[in-house]
Design an enzyme around this catalytic site. Structure first.
Site, PDB file in Angstrom:
ATOM      1  N   MET A 138      33.308 -60.065 -35.140  1.00  0.00           N
ATOM      2  CA  MET A 138      32.656 -61.251 -35.748  1.00  0.00           C
ATOM      3  C   MET A 138      33.899 -62.046 -36.299  1.00  0.00           C
ATOM      4  O   MET A 138      34.808 -61.507 -36.769  1.00  0.00           O
ATOM      5  CB  MET A 138      31.865 -60.497 -36.887  1.00  0.00           C
ATOM      6  CG  MET A 138      30.425 -59.868 -36.568  1.00  0.00           C
ATOM      7  SD  MET A 138      29.436 -60.706 -35.586  1.00  0.00           S
ATOM      8  CE  MET A 138      29.078 -62.224 -36.607  1.00  0.00           C
ATOM      9  N   GLY A 147      24.461 -69.244 -38.791  1.00  0.00           N
ATOM     10  CA  GLY A 147      24.901 -70.114 -38.015  1.00  0.00           C
ATOM     11  C   GLY A 147      25.837 -71.133 -38.504  1.00  0.00           C
ATOM     12  O   GLY A 147      25.576 -71.271 -39.836  1.00  0.00           O
ATOM     13  N   GLY A 148      26.625 -71.944 -37.837  1.00  0.00           N
ATOM     14  CA  GLY A 148      27.137 -73.001 -38.471  1.00  0.00           C
ATOM     15  C   GLY A 148      28.372 -72.969 -39.176  1.00  0.00           C
ATOM     16  O   GLY A 148      28.838 -73.870 -40.239  1.00  0.00           O
ATOM     17  N   HIS A 160      21.954 -58.909 -30.699  1.00  0.00           N
ATOM     18  CA  HIS A 160      22.817 -58.337 -31.501  1.00  0.00           C
ATOM     19  C   HIS A 160      22.134 -58.058 -32.814  1.00  0.00           C
ATOM     20  O   HIS A 160      21.634 -58.962 -33.668  1.00  0.00           O
ATOM     21  CB  HIS A 160      23.409 -59.789 -31.972  1.00  0.00           C
ATOM     22  CG  HIS A 160      24.742 -59.616 -33.176  1.00  0.00           C
ATOM     23  ND1 HIS A 160      25.491 -60.695 -33.574  1.00  0.00           N
ATOM     24  CD2 HIS A 160      25.127 -58.495 -33.676  1.00  0.00           C
ATOM     25  CE1 HIS A 160      26.264 -60.326 -34.628  1.00  0.00           C
ATOM     26  NE2 HIS A 160      26.128 -58.979 -34.700  1.00  0.00           N
ATOM     27  N   SER A 192      24.134 -68.342 -28.658  1.00  0.00           N
ATOM     28  CA  SER A 192      23.151 -68.047 -29.528  1.00  0.00           C
ATOM     29  C   SER A 192      21.923 -68.647 -29.768  1.00  0.00           C
ATOM     30  O   SER A 192      22.292 -69.864 -29.956  1.00  0.00           O
ATOM     31  CB  SER A 192      23.800 -67.743 -30.971  1.00  0.00           C
ATOM     32  OG  SER A 192      22.954 -67.272 -32.064  1.00  0.00           O
ATOM     33  N   GLY A 249      26.565 -70.933 -30.842  1.00  0.00           N
ATOM     34  CA  GLY A 249      25.095 -71.257 -31.398  1.00  0.00           C
ATOM     35  C   GLY A 249      25.073 -72.677 -31.484  1.00  0.00           C
ATOM     36  O   GLY A 249      24.730 -73.520 -30.899  1.00  0.00           O
ATOM     37  N   GLY A 307      30.730 -66.284 -33.797  1.00  0.00           N
ATOM     38  CA  GLY A 307      30.703 -67.109 -34.875  1.00  0.00           C
ATOM     39  C   GLY A 307      31.692 -68.155 -35.123  1.00  0.00           C
ATOM     40  O   GLY A 307      33.291 -67.929 -35.058  1.00  0.00           O
ATOM     41  N   HIS A 359      22.198 -64.709 -26.307  1.00  0.00           N
ATOM     42  CA  HIS A 359      22.549 -63.699 -27.612  1.00  0.00           C
ATOM     43  C   HIS A 359      21.310 -63.915 -28.461  1.00  0.00           C
ATOM     44  O   HIS A 359      20.997 -65.041 -28.926  1.00  0.00           O
ATOM     45  CB  HIS A 359      23.699 -64.367 -27.986  1.00  0.00           C
ATOM     46  CG  HIS A 359      24.549 -63.470 -29.103  1.00  0.00           C
ATOM     47  ND1 HIS A 359      25.215 -62.575 -28.915  1.00  0.00           N
ATOM     48  CD2 HIS A 359      24.380 -63.720 -30.584  1.00  0.00           C
ATOM     49  CE1 HIS A 359      25.526 -61.784 -30.156  1.00  0.00           C
ATOM     50  NE2 HIS A 359      25.001 -62.864 -31.108  1.00  0.00           N
ATOM     51  N   MET A 364      21.749 -57.070 -36.410  1.00  0.00           N
ATOM     52  CA  MET A 364      22.222 -57.096 -37.792  1.00  0.00           C
ATOM     53  C   MET A 364      20.975 -56.507 -38.683  1.00  0.00           C
ATOM     54  O   MET A 364      20.563 -57.424 -39.325  1.00  0.00           O
ATOM     55  CB  MET A 364      22.702 -58.701 -38.051  1.00  0.00           C
ATOM     56  CG  MET A 364      23.792 -59.051 -37.389  1.00  0.00           C
ATOM     57  SD  MET A 364      24.172 -60.764 -37.540  1.00  0.00           S
ATOM     58  CE  MET A 364      23.097 -61.366 -36.254  1.00  0.00           C
TER      59      MET A 364
HETATM   60  C1  DX5 Z   1      25.866 -64.693 -37.063  1.00  0.00           C
HETATM   61  C2  DX5 Z   1      25.533 -64.697 -35.790  1.00  0.00           C
HETATM   62  C3  DX5 Z   1      26.314 -65.558 -34.550  1.00  0.00           C
HETATM   63  C4  DX5 Z   1      26.624 -66.813 -35.078  1.00  0.00           C
HETATM   64  C5  DX5 Z   1      26.363 -68.002 -33.763  1.00  0.00           C
HETATM   65  O1  DX5 Z   1      25.502 -64.012 -37.912  1.00  0.00           O
HETATM   66  O2  DX5 Z   1      25.807 -63.347 -35.190  1.00  0.00           O
HETATM   67  O3  DX5 Z   1      25.735 -65.380 -33.423  1.00  0.00           O
HETATM   68  O4  DX5 Z   1      25.587 -67.263 -35.926  1.00  0.00           O
HETATM   69  O5  DX5 Z   1      26.245 -69.045 -34.284  1.00  0.00           O
HETATM   70  P1  DX5 Z   1      27.655 -70.487 -34.455  1.00  0.00           P
HETATM   71  O6  DX5 Z   1      27.989 -70.417 -33.173  1.00  0.00           O
HETATM   72  O7  DX5 Z   1      26.738 -71.564 -35.141  1.00  0.00           O
HETATM   73  O8  DX5 Z   1      28.334 -69.784 -35.386  1.00  0.00           O
HETATM   74 ZN    ZN Z   2      25.489 -62.911 -33.003  1.00  0.00          ZN
END
Ligand code: DX5
Ligand code: ZN
Length: 221
Positions: free
Chosen positions: A138, A145-146, A67, A10, A196, A175, A34, A69
């Site tokens: 999820m 992220g994070g 993705h 991501s 990510g 995630g 992603h 959202m």
């Molecule tokens: C969250 C996103 C994910 C996520 C990836 O809503 O869909 O793609 O942030 O980031 P990390 O790997 O840092 O959780």
């Molecule tokens: Zn995502």
């Protein structure tokens, strides 16, 4: 025969001021890119509108796994497929007609993913297994992220693997995926992994992707 493993990094935690360069750093090691699209309605965060997403998709040297959202997934998902995405994921919590939107995404030439938030059960959507190409489970609350990987989602991953059976449907987790958490997800049955911050916080993002792939492959069934 071991399950094929895919790493779909991501860019949510990449440096948006130099996105093209950031994508180039990881493209050769990634299966798909992603693209986390957030509208600040379905999730309390905003990332890209359709115009900016379309630029990223057009410039991306590898396929894009969008993705969505977003609150109006039925409305804009087909446009992401028409913009050239390899895969478009809609959230079950953001659509009024999964079958129709999945058909429209596939008709426009993309794979269709079905996203399931942590609080949503996957059993309720088992009937769609022959209308889609991927389940996205999820492992954080969508939006940022994070965050910390939710190990209590592994039961849902195992259930999803049973629902998929021997169909060629991908099982993606998204995630908090890292070298510390990817084994649990692969053991539970995931074969496609979004990472990510683990990737973009690494000194060598492409190397991290290869390490994640190797680790997931070593424990996959
Ligand atoms: C969250 C996103 C994910 C996520 C990836 O809503 O869909 O793609 O942030 O980031 P990390 O790997 O840092 O959780
Ligand atoms: Zn995502």
């Amino acid at each position: 025969m071991k399950r094929e493993i895919r790493i779909t990094p991501s860019i949510l935690n990449a440096d948006f001021s130099q996105l093209d360069e950031e994508i180039k750093r990881i493209a050769s090691a990634s299966d798909l890119l992603h693209l986390d699209v957030m509208d600040n309605v379905f999730v309390p965060n905003f990332t890209f509108d359709f115009a900016r997403s379309a630029e990223i998709i057009a410039a991306c040297p590898i396929g894009v796994d969008a993705h969505l959202m977003v609150a109006d997934a039925d409305l804009i998902a087909p446009a992401y497929a028409e913009a050239g995405c390899a895969s478009v994921t809609i959230h079950v919590e953001a659509t009024n007609n999964i079958s129709a939107t999945a058909k429209a995404i596939r008709r426009a030439g993309a794979r269709c993913g079905l996203g399931i938030k942590p609080g949503t059960s996957v059993e309720d959507y088992a009937d769609y297994v022959d209308s889609i190409d991927m389940f996205l489970i999820m492992t954080v609350e969508p939006g940022f992220g994070g965050q910390k990987f939710m190990y209590d989602m592994m039961e849902k991953v195992r259930k999803t693997r049973i629902i998929i059976g021997d169909r060629p449907i991908w099982l993606q987790v998204d995630g908090g995926v890292s070298l510390q958490t990817i084994s649990a997800a692969a053991e539970a049955g995931a074969d496609t992994f979004v990472a990510g911050s683990a990737v973009f916080n690494a000194d060598d993002p492409a190397g991290m992707i290869e390490s994640l792939r190797a680790l997931a492959h070593s424990v996959a069934q």
